[in-house]
Design an enzyme around this catalytic site. Structure first.
Site, PDB file in Angstrom:
ATOM      1  N   LYS A 120       0.868  -1.191   0.000  1.00 16.32           N
ATOM      2  CA  LYS A 120       0.000   0.000   0.000  1.00 16.32           C
ATOM      3  C   LYS A 120       0.896   1.229   0.000  1.00 16.32           C
ATOM      4  CE  LYS A 120      -2.601   1.306   3.754  1.00 16.32           C
ATOM      5  NZ  LYS A 120      -2.025   2.628   4.132  1.00 16.32           N
ATOM      6  N   GLU A 189      -9.208   7.569   3.959  1.00 15.65           N
ATOM      7  CA  GLU A 189      -9.082   7.857   5.395  1.00 15.65           C
ATOM      8  C   GLU A 189      -9.625   9.244   5.723  1.00 15.65           C
ATOM      9  OE1 GLU A 189      -5.297   6.894   7.154  1.00 15.65           O
ATOM     10  OE2 GLU A 189      -5.819   7.847   9.065  1.00 15.65           O
TER      11      GLU A 189
HETATM   12  O1  KIV Z   1      -0.960   2.401   8.897  1.00 14.30           O
HETATM   13  C1  KIV Z   1      -2.161   2.142   9.036  1.00 14.30           C
HETATM   14  O2  KIV Z   1      -2.603   1.548  10.021  1.00 14.30           O
HETATM   15  C2  KIV Z   1      -3.068   2.578   7.975  1.00 14.30           C
HETATM   16  C3  KIV Z   1      -4.529   2.503   8.265  1.00 14.30           C
HETATM   17  C4  KIV Z   1      -4.915   3.613   9.158  1.00 14.30           C
HETATM   18  C5  KIV Z   1      -5.338   2.483   7.020  1.00 14.30           C
HETATM   19  O3  KIV Z   1      -2.642   3.002   6.942  1.00 14.30           O
END
Ligand code: KIV
Length: 271
Positions: A120, A189
């Protein structure tokens, strides 16, 4: 039967099917073997090895300090506990922003050294070239728009993003660009619920919300928040499912009492 119950291993294609079937996707963060094993056995669809490890595991104020090596350590621990869930790993701050080659090298390290299934990355147009290069190498990519905590010093606060028209328009354009590039899903988010609804309806890939309301295709929470391990953090979007802080404090105090009073160990608890 639902896709969720049918599936032996969740893949990025499973998530597309779930969206098409209007089945919500469940996602939680995890950072170690033991919790990942519990979440996987409980049936969570996606485990995110979030760079929130920087906050909840290492005690930093922001997600910025965590390194690629530290993310790899957490992700490889998580992977050893997982049979069914899809495991997505955050690209940490400083591991992809310089250029797309650096981004690709970081993504390769995550995939080769952890055995995770996807990465991600935070941002839209500004990281598009890197997203495309990673995807071209066969690595599934999840986008992350709205409040992107790695940019906290640019934003200045952790408040709701994209309330103003211009930022909302950019977010909608970025979401389409990430989808067209080939991202298999996008985390939204802390944005208004109606904006998340519009974005979710405009995309064929799933959106996963955190503080983005009920119209997203799935939801994600940080495990320490939803389990009440850290009970100082109570934003409006959080539903706390357990008060682990109180439970653990009680158990530890009980143990201390038993040790001090010589009640533990008893005759059955020794060799
Ligand atoms: O790092 C994380 O936990 C995240 C979530 C808040 C989506 O990116």
């Amino acid at each position: 039967m639902s896709v969720h119950t049918e599936i032996k291993k969740v893949t990025t294609q499973t998530l597309q099917k779930m969206k098409a079937n209007k089945e919500k996707i469940s996602m939680l963060t995890a950072y170690d073997f033991s919790f990942a094993k519990i979440f996987d056995a409980a049936g969570i669809d996606v485990i995110l090895v979030g760079d929130s490890a920087s906050n909840v595991m290492a005690g930093h104020e922001t997600t910025l300090p965590i390194t690629l090596d530290q993310m790899i350590y957490h992700a490889s621990s998580v992977i050893r506990g997982v049979n069914r869930s899809l495991v997505v790993v955050d690209m940490p701050f400083g591991s992809y922003q310089s250029n797309s080659k650096e981004a690709l090298v970081s993504a390769f390290r995550i995939m080769k050294e952890t055995g995770a299934h996807a990465i991600k990355i935070e941002g839209g147009e500004e990281v598009l070239e890197s997203v495309k290069r990673i995807l071209a190498a066969g690595v599934p990519v999840m986008g992350h728009l709205g409040l992107t905590p790695q940019s906290i010093y640019k934003f200045g606060t952790y408040t709701v993003r994209a309330k103003e028209e211009a930022e909302a328009e950019k977010l909608k354009k970025d979401a389409l660009m990430l989808q067209e590039a080939g991202c298999f899903g996008i985390v939204l988010e802390k944005i208004p619920a109606m904006l998340a609804k519009e974005v979710s309806e405009s995309l064929h890939v799933p959106t996963i919300g955190i503080g983005a309301g009920k119209y997203c295709d799935g939801q994600v929470l940080v495990m320490h928040d939803m389990l009440g391990i850290n009970n100082e953090f109570k934003p409006r979007f959080l539903r706390q499912y357990l008060d682990m802080n109180t439970l653990i404090t009680g158990a530890v105090q009980h143990y201390i009492k038993d040790v001090k009073s010589n009640d533990f160990p008893n005759e059955q608890e020794q060799y």
